[in-house]
Design an enzyme around this catalytic site. Structure first.
Site: not given
Length: 623
Positions: A169-170, A290, A292, A345, A348-349, A352-353, A421, A605
């Protein structure tokens, strides 16, 4: 095609160039004719030209090549920097290097008469010469006819200027975009018997803008159809498939060829591939894309990273197909070195989430607390666009809420199990590795993970059947203010993550320029992103750009809607994450001191003291 025939003076550039022009039926241009008189006078006196002398000469040749678009030019572009000037903005250009020994050319120079350049300058030419690693390398130790014949045999037969592998598609959308801008493409798609046969050829027949394109199922033929240096855009699945395609390409390519990975590859894989291909003399550009399917066709936001010189050779293509910002400039820029293009990128995603999850939570409050229908919620969200909240995601959300199937709203027929993804999880891992609390991104990711356990959730709800506190309707004004503040936090966290990566990986990223290319074409384009271009010039602390009164109003609104979610049982992970982040930043109620005391108690520590925060570490025997 523009053909640049180069070599030192006396290599036969003009003779070979004129013969090639005759064969190709192209005009011929002798580079010597473009020298200003000052250069000719200088060389006539036996003085070699310097870089400043050549600058205007090379630019004049470049301008002429752009004007004619087809022609053969003979010029001694001895340095790579000179060749960069020649090829600037001419991606359809090809290079022929006439290669010969000093002794052979010296003999020819001494036999030549009536030329302004004396033989004594030949030594300086060889000292200046930087042999190109791309184009055709032709030995002049043969008859001119044989030289021309060899060049003609090795020129790319189809002269396709840009290649694209992968017609999903892309890939198809990008191909149509490139072809629509006038570029001659070679398109390759794998052959699978009874499944994927003549995909490229059939695709070309389907659209008029692809008339000058050529389709292939044979990878070797595809590669041979491309002009050099070859420029090949990969639009295949990230991971193993990308590696397999690269391995198939490597033996078919020549030094200086460029592979562009436009998939959602992990930035560490991009850096690995870059180093591996560099050893073979090949360039690799990791490129985030980016927007779609629609963005790829009409203009995406493009994020290329890698070798800058290689990027300059593909820039005319990528910048031509990119979306345009408010000033008409392409939403494509050189991001930085290494895997920086794929890293930004990935972030960016991640942003977006969180942006998607915030809108889903707004929907949940309006639907389940306020009792509005999808159509009423759509009307409310549409009104927000005129109140400084305009964004692509807001726009598509109020549109999708109106979609019906019969009498039912389609959103009510969609199972609430969200997919992902991988880029959200990669962002969360990078957040942990870089030590930056991009908490809203991870909260949005975990919300998707939780949603996938649908059957488990249904069992709990059936077994316990809990009632929740009734809540009066949430104020839509509060909801809008809360959403606006949470979005600012999300963007601040995302850009802080990019900024830290830039420092740790020494990428020298330009954050305002990055925000600029995210103002159109990409999924997170918005009015807020337009504002962030200016804010980023002062850093990533976006909260500091708010007035105290504005922050106080929005903070109270965020508190109100998160309380409403808690009381009613409506899950609001990203709004709650924003609220918690703001609590830690704006109020001084320490808890990390307890953590440090615990760590020192069980593991020695150590800890720092408030009365000497930069001083030595301390340890206490607690019992």
């Amino acid at each position: 095609m523009i053909l640049f025939v180069m070599g030192v003076c006396g290599s036969g550039k003009s003779t070979i160039g004129q013969s090639l022009a005759k064969e190709l039926k192209y005009p011929f241009f002798d580079g010597d004719d473009f020298h200003p008189q000052a250069n000719i006078d200088k060389m006539s006196k036996g003085q070699p030209l310097n870089d400043d002398d050549r600058q205007g000469w090379l630019q004049a040749l470049n301008q002429k090549a752009k004007e004619v678009k087809e022609g053969v030019f003979a010029c001694s572009a001895l340095k790579e920097s000179y060749r960069q000037i020649l090829f600037e903005g001419i991606p359809w250009g090809q290079l022929v290097y006439l290669n010969g020994s000093f002794e052979l050319i010296d003999t020819r120079m001494k036999a030549r008469k009536d030329h302004f350049m004396p033989p004594g300058l030949l030594t300086s030419q060889f000292q200046t010469l930087e042999e190109p690693e791309y184009g055709l390398n032709i030995s002049i130790d043969q008859e001119p006819e044989k030289i021309v014949e060899e060049i003609m045999e090795n020129l790319s037969p189809g002269n396709q200027e840009f290649g694209l592998i992968g017609l999903g598609v892309m890939g198809k959308s990008l191909a149509r975009n490139l072809a629509g801008k006038g570029f001659k493409l070679a398109l390759y798609n794998r052959f699978v018997k009874n499944s994927e046969e003549q995909v490229a050829e059939k695709f070309i027949e389907e659209f008029d803008e692809l008339n000058d394109c050529k389709g292939f199922e044979d990878l070797g033929a595809f590669v041979n159809s491309l002009s050099t240096p070859r420029k090949i855009f990969l639009m295949v699945n990230a991971g193993k498939v990308t590696d397999l395609v690269i391995e198939e390409l490597k033996p078919l390519l020549d030094k200086g060829d460029i592979i562009i990975d436009g998939g959602n590859s992990h930035f560490a894989d991009t850096q690995r591939r870059m180093e591996d291909l560099k050893a073979n003399g090949l360039h690799f550009i990791g490129t985030g894309v980016s927007g779609g399917e629609e963005g790829a066709l009409k203009g995406p936001s493009i994020m290329p990273g890698g070798d800058k010189e290689a990027y300059q050779k593909i820039a005319p293509y990528l910048e031509a197909i990119a979306a345009r910002d408010a000033q008409g400039n392409g939403c494509c820029t050189y991001i930085g070195k290494g895997g920086s293009g794929h890293f930004v990128k990935m972030i960016h995603n991640g942003i977006e989430y969180a942006e998607m999850q915030l809108l889903a939570e707004v929907y949940a409050l309006l639907r389940y607390v306020n009792g509005l229908s999808p159509e009423q919620i759509s009307d409310e969200l549409q009104s927000w666009e005129t109140n400084g909240l305009s964004s692509y995601l807001l726009e598509i959300t109020h549109k999708l809420l109106l979609k019906k199937e019969g009498e039912a709203y389609l959103v009510d027929l969609i199972l609430d199990k969200a997919g992902n993804k991988g880029t959200g999880s990669w962002t969360t891992i990078s957040m942990a590795e870089l030590g930056i609390p991009a908490t809203m991104i991870s909260s949005a990711l975990f919300a998707r993970y939780i949603s996938s356990f649908k059957q488990k959730r249904e069992r709990y709800q059936k077994q316990f059947d809990l009632s929740t506190t009734k809540q009066s309707q949430v104020s839509t004004n509060d909801l809008r203010n809360a959403y606006q503040l949470a979005r600012l936090v999300n963007h601040q966290q995302g850009f802080e993550l990019i900024n830290e990566a830039s420092k740790q990986y020494q990428w020298e990223l330009n954050l305002p320029e990055l925000a600029r290319i995210w103002t159109n074409g990409c999924i997170i384009r918005s009015e807020l992103m337009e504002e962030l271009i200016g804010r980023l010039k002062s850093g990533t602390d976006f909260l500091l750009t708010l007035e105290k009164e504005e922050l106080a109003i929005k903070l109270e609104a965020l508190k109100a809607i998160t309380i409403a979610g808690i009381q009613t049982g409506v899950s609001l992970p990203t709004h709650l994450s924003a609220m918690d982040y703001l609590n830690t930043q704006l109020f001084d109620y320490p808890t990390a001191n307890i953590i440090q005391a615990q760590r020192d108690f069980f593991g020695a520590h150590t800890y720092k003291r408030v009365d000497d925060p930069e001083g030595p570490s301390h340890h206490t025997v607690w019992e």
